[in-house]
Design a protein around this motif. Structure first.
Motif, PDB file in Angstrom:
ATOM      1  N   ILE A   8      36.926  29.140  44.103  1.00  0.00           N
ATOM      2  CA  ILE A   8      37.890  27.957  45.468  1.00  0.00           C
ATOM      3  C   ILE A   8      39.015  28.501  45.579  1.00  0.00           C
ATOM      4  O   ILE A   8      39.849  29.213  44.909  1.00  0.00           O
ATOM      5  CB  ILE A   8      38.108  26.755  44.389  1.00  0.00           C
ATOM      6  CG1 ILE A   8      36.260  26.633  44.235  1.00  0.00           C
ATOM      7  CG2 ILE A   8      38.807  25.805  45.330  1.00  0.00           C
ATOM      8  CD1 ILE A   8      35.297  25.669  44.862  1.00  0.00           C
ATOM      9  N   TYR A   9      39.579  28.332  47.094  1.00  0.00           N
ATOM     10  CA  TYR A   9      40.905  28.214  47.464  1.00  0.00           C
ATOM     11  C   TYR A   9      41.322  27.809  47.870  1.00  0.00           C
ATOM     12  O   TYR A   9      41.551  27.579  49.341  1.00  0.00           O
ATOM     13  CB  TYR A   9      40.814  30.227  48.111  1.00  0.00           C
ATOM     14  CG  TYR A   9      41.893  30.224  49.514  1.00  0.00           C
ATOM     15  CD1 TYR A   9      43.172  30.959  48.164  1.00  0.00           C
ATOM     16  CD2 TYR A   9      42.352  29.948  50.548  1.00  0.00           C
ATOM     17  CE1 TYR A   9      44.534  30.911  49.502  1.00  0.00           C
ATOM     18  CE2 TYR A   9      43.040  30.412  50.655  1.00  0.00           C
ATOM     19  CZ  TYR A   9      44.426  30.692  50.478  1.00  0.00           C
ATOM     20  OH  TYR A   9      45.943  31.539  50.377  1.00  0.00           O
ATOM     21  N   ARG A  42      43.993  38.829  43.385  1.00  0.00           N
ATOM     22  CA  ARG A  42      45.406  39.487  42.441  1.00  0.00           C
ATOM     23  C   ARG A  42      46.072  38.437  42.359  1.00  0.00           C
ATOM     24  O   ARG A  42      47.078  38.477  41.253  1.00  0.00           O
ATOM     25  CB  ARG A  42      45.429  40.934  43.090  1.00  0.00           C
ATOM     26  CG  ARG A  42      44.277  41.914  43.319  1.00  0.00           C
ATOM     27  CD  ARG A  42      44.862  42.684  44.327  1.00  0.00           C
ATOM     28  NE  ARG A  42      43.400  44.114  44.555  1.00  0.00           N
ATOM     29  CZ  ARG A  42      43.918  45.029  44.578  1.00  0.00           C
ATOM     30  NH1 ARG A  42      44.371  44.971  45.651  1.00  0.00           N
ATOM     31  NH2 ARG A  42      42.855  45.893  45.041  1.00  0.00           N
ATOM     32  N   ASN A  43      46.339  37.939  43.279  1.00  0.00           N
ATOM     33  CA  ASN A  43      47.329  37.131  43.119  1.00  0.00           C
ATOM     34  C   ASN A  43      47.433  35.604  42.521  1.00  0.00           C
ATOM     35  O   ASN A  43      48.019  35.122  42.547  1.00  0.00           O
ATOM     36  CB  ASN A  43      48.219  36.480  44.867  1.00  0.00           C
ATOM     37  CG  ASN A  43      48.225  37.698  45.378  1.00  0.00           C
ATOM     38  OD1 ASN A  43      48.665  38.684  44.747  1.00  0.00           O
ATOM     39  ND2 ASN A  43      48.552  37.318  46.698  1.00  0.00           N
ATOM     40  N   GLY A  44      45.853  35.702  42.148  1.00  0.00           N
ATOM     41  CA  GLY A  44      45.653  34.246  40.976  1.00  0.00           C
ATOM     42  C   GLY A  44      45.445  33.611  41.855  1.00  0.00           C
ATOM     43  O   GLY A  44      45.757  31.857  41.378  1.00  0.00           O
ATOM     44  N   LEU A  56      39.820  33.186  39.066  1.00  0.00           N
ATOM     45  CA  LEU A  56      38.378  34.225  39.360  1.00  0.00           C
ATOM     46  C   LEU A  56      38.980  35.423  39.846  1.00  0.00           C
ATOM     47  O   LEU A  56      40.160  35.513  40.686  1.00  0.00           O
ATOM     48  CB  LEU A  56      37.281  33.846  39.810  1.00  0.00           C
ATOM     49  CG  LEU A  56      36.808  32.312  40.223  1.00  0.00           C
ATOM     50  CD1 LEU A  56      35.617  32.095  40.705  1.00  0.00           C
ATOM     51  CD2 LEU A  56      36.154  32.495  38.142  1.00  0.00           C
ATOM     52  N   ILE A  57      38.247  36.546  39.572  1.00  0.00           N
ATOM     53  CA  ILE A  57      38.798  38.170  40.636  1.00  0.00           C
ATOM     54  C   ILE A  57      37.350  38.164  41.153  1.00  0.00           C
ATOM     55  O   ILE A  57      36.331  37.639  41.335  1.00  0.00           O
ATOM     56  CB  ILE A  57      39.672  38.878  39.761  1.00  0.00           C
ATOM     57  CG1 ILE A  57      37.838  39.492  38.248  1.00  0.00           C
ATOM     58  CG2 ILE A  57      40.755  38.457  38.694  1.00  0.00           C
ATOM     59  CD1 ILE A  57      38.512  40.190  37.503  1.00  0.00           C
ATOM     60  N   LEU A  58      37.641  38.719  42.383  1.00  0.00           N
ATOM     61  CA  LEU A  58      36.517  39.794  43.631  1.00  0.00           C
ATOM     62  C   LEU A  58      36.521  40.704  42.697  1.00  0.00           C
ATOM     63  O   LEU A  58      36.888  41.400  41.955  1.00  0.00           O
ATOM     64  CB  LEU A  58      36.863  39.149  44.507  1.00  0.00           C
ATOM     65  CG  LEU A  58      35.658  40.755  45.087  1.00  0.00           C
ATOM     66  CD1 LEU A  58      34.564  39.672  46.151  1.00  0.00           C
ATOM     67  CD2 LEU A  58      36.701  40.488  46.710  1.00  0.00           C
ATOM     68  N   VAL A  59      34.942  40.990  42.221  1.00  0.00           N
ATOM     69  CA  VAL A  59      34.214  41.963  41.531  1.00  0.00           C
ATOM     70  C   VAL A  59      32.992  42.698  42.821  1.00  0.00           C
ATOM     71  O   VAL A  59      32.207  42.734  43.043  1.00  0.00           O
ATOM     72  CB  VAL A  59      33.417  42.557  40.229  1.00  0.00           C
ATOM     73  CG1 VAL A  59      32.527  43.312  40.117  1.00  0.00           C
ATOM     74  CG2 VAL A  59      33.841  40.848  39.955  1.00  0.00           C
ATOM     75  N   ALA A  60      33.892  43.473  44.142  1.00  0.00           N
ATOM     76  CA  ALA A  60      33.289  44.206  44.839  1.00  0.00           C
ATOM     77  C   ALA A  60      33.632  45.548  45.123  1.00  0.00           C
ATOM     78  O   ALA A  60      34.654  45.763  45.001  1.00  0.00           O
ATOM     79  CB  ALA A  60      33.587  43.219  46.282  1.00  0.00           C
ATOM     80  N   GLY A  61      32.937  46.151  45.534  1.00  0.00           N
ATOM     81  CA  GLY A  61      33.518  47.921  45.997  1.00  0.00           C
ATOM     82  C   GLY A  61      31.960  47.997  46.867  1.00  0.00           C
ATOM     83  O   GLY A  61      31.872  47.232  47.669  1.00  0.00           O
ATOM     84  N   ASP A  74      39.696  37.907  32.248  1.00  0.00           N
ATOM     85  CA  ASP A  74      39.413  38.550  30.986  1.00  0.00           C
ATOM     86  C   ASP A  74      40.677  37.250  29.669  1.00  0.00           C
ATOM     87  O   ASP A  74      40.291  36.644  29.075  1.00  0.00           O
ATOM     88  CB  ASP A  74      39.545  39.628  30.317  1.00  0.00           C
ATOM     89  CG  ASP A  74      39.389  40.573  31.160  1.00  0.00           C
ATOM     90  OD1 ASP A  74      37.556  40.094  31.380  1.00  0.00           O
ATOM     91  OD2 ASP A  74      39.325  41.635  30.983  1.00  0.00           O
ATOM     92  N   SER A  75      42.146  36.655  30.519  1.00  0.00           N
ATOM     93  CA  SER A  75      42.540  36.011  29.886  1.00  0.00           C
ATOM     94  C   SER A  75      41.775  34.544  29.827  1.00  0.00           C
ATOM     95  O   SER A  75      42.968  33.925  28.926  1.00  0.00           O
ATOM     96  CB  SER A  75      44.244  35.293  30.597  1.00  0.00           C
ATOM     97  OG  SER A  75      44.038  35.865  31.701  1.00  0.00           O
ATOM     98  N   ASP A  76      41.149  34.396  31.007  1.00  0.00           N
ATOM     99  CA  ASP A  76      40.840  32.918  30.802  1.00  0.00           C
ATOM    100  C   ASP A  76      39.584  32.586  30.578  1.00  0.00           C
ATOM    101  O   ASP A  76      38.729  31.446  30.766  1.00  0.00           O
ATOM    102  CB  ASP A  76      40.402  32.503  32.537  1.00  0.00           C
ATOM    103  CG  ASP A  76      42.313  32.369  32.957  1.00  0.00           C
ATOM    104  OD1 ASP A  76      43.213  31.814  32.008  1.00  0.00           O
ATOM    105  OD2 ASP A  76      42.443  31.876  33.864  1.00  0.00           O
TER     106      ASP A  76
END
Length: 443
Positions: A8-9, A42-44, A56-61, A74-76
């Protein structure tokens, strides 16, 4: 199950499929979209869709695209997250559909998981469109599980599209009917005219296939799935009016043709069955007529046989009557001989009383027979009246056959002899036949 596939953004849902597109036939990540989503993570600014508040953070490569997803920072991780994970087939289907729309529309504005209130003035956020292109005025609603197809959802999506044309696509696992009424898919068909089924092989757009079909009852009342089109997803496109095409042919036109062919086939089957039924009925009538003829023939033969038996019976009775009459006429003369018993055509033995001259059957005599008295005896009445004291009547005696021969009298029973015709020529036979079977050839 796939890992978390959406975030959600600022109140909007961002699906992992939004970072994919097709360029020159190759399925790749969209660099600008990928960088934008990565910056927000990155900006949370990306949050869990369950409302737990976790970032949430995006896991993509650039490798192993299947593993791209959103994960909790990890902090949440200690927060009570209730997000529902999405099935791998569902997210991979959305990735394929996103690539297809980018490839065919070429507007670059295909947005994913768009809530209704982002398209219309509605405040309803309960439902969303899977994909929307505002420039092309086209929307797609994808259903992986038919259980999610409800009248409420479809009605709300239909009522809030304004001038945007919407297509409903379901996963291939929802097709088929097996003769049953396809309740869920008929909800789509009643609005769209036909159903669209997506079949994928992973996230590769080039391997995906799309099938169009509709449902109708056959002549037996069973529900059939009739295929309108079936081919690679890339062979489907849109015209300037957003009508779905398959190899440049309108799907609406192809549907009309398939529907006409199906109904025509049912009509032919109906006519064939009528003809078969008429043929069976004609054969049945023919069999009935043949059975009737056989029955009539059988009854005719029975009647003829009964009539023949009746004639034979009447002839036999007539012969018996004649024999009895002849016996009655010749019976008195028969008592002139005492060599053979006198018997009538019925086999009854007759005796003459030596005292009173009574002639009757042997059962009315107390005694009879004996040498030179074969046909003489004492009747029961005379026996009771002391026959020894009675005067014995004079009984005329006929000369024996040894002393006197009469060619007209049967030597066996004393009946009259008559001439007859036989297979070996003429002969003389006893008139008391068949009781007496005496015969003599005529030389």
């Amino acid at each position: 199950m796939a890992q978390r596939t959406e975030a959600i953004y600022q109140g909007r849902t961002i699906g992992i499929e939004s970072i994919y597109t097709v360029i020159d036939g190759k399925q790749i990540n969209i660099p600008a979209k990928l960088n934008w989503v990565r910056e927000k993570s990155r900006n949370g600014e990306l949050f869990c869709p369950c409302g737990c508040g976790a970032n949430l953070i995006l896991v993509a490569g650039d490798r192993n695209l299947r593993e791209q997803h959103f994960r909790i920072k990890d902090s949440d991780t200690k927060l009570e997250c209730t997000a529902v994970t999405e099935g791998r087939a569902s997210i991979e289907s959305k990735i394929v559909l996103k690539c297809w729309l980018d490839d065919k529309l070429r507007t670059g504005d295909v947005d994913t998981r768009v809530p209704i209130n982002a398209v219309d003035d509605s405040t309803d956020r309960k439902y969303e469109f899977s994909f929307v292109s505002k420039l092309h005025k086209l929307a797609i609603s994808y259903f992986h599980d038919r259980a999610n197809i409800t009248d409420e959802k479809l009605d709300i999506l239909d009522m809030n599209t304004q001038d945007i044309k919407i297509y409903y696509i379901a996963d291939i696992m929802n097709c088929g009917s097996e003769g049953q009424f396809p309740e869920w898919m008929m909800k789509i068909e009643s609005r769209q005219g036909y159903c669209l089924f997506l079949s994928i092989d992973g996230i590769d757009y080039k391997d995906a296939r799309l099938e169009a079909a509709f449902y109708d009852q056959d002549i037996d009342g069973l529900w059939c799935e009739i295929i309108v089109t079936e081919g690679r997803l890339r062979d489907y496109s849109f015209d300037e009016n957003n009508n779905l095409l398959f190899h440049r042919d309108s799907l609406d036109t192809l549907y009309d043709k398939a529907y006409y062919e199906f109904r025509k086939k049912q009509d032919r089957e109906h006519d064939r069955r009528i003809m078969e039924q008429e043929k069976r009925e004609a054969e049945r009538q023919k069999c009935l007529e043949e059975e009737k003829k056989l029955q009539e023939e059988y009854e005719r033969k029975i009647r003829e046989r009964e009539e023949q038996l009746l004639r034979e019976k009447e002839a036999a009775e007539s012969e018996k009557r004649r024999a009895r009459e002849e016996f009655a006429r010749n019976m008195a003369a028969g008592f002139e001989q005492q060599e053979k018993p006198i018997k009538d055509p019925d086999g009854n033995r007759w005796v003459k009383c030596e005292f009173c001259g009574k002639i009757a059957m042997d059962r009315e005599f107390s005694s009879y027979g004996g040498k030179n008295h074969v046909n003489l005896g004492t009747c029961i009445e005379c026996s009771r009246n002391n026959p020894k004291a009675a005067v014995q009547i004079s009984i005329p005696h006929r000369e024996s056959n040894a002393n006197r021969y009469d060619p007209t009298v049967c030597p066996e029973c004393g009946s009259r002899l008559v001439e007859r015709n036989g297979r070996n020529g003429r002969f003389v036979g006893c008139s008391s036949y068949p009781r007496c079977k005496y015969t003599r050839s005529i030389r």
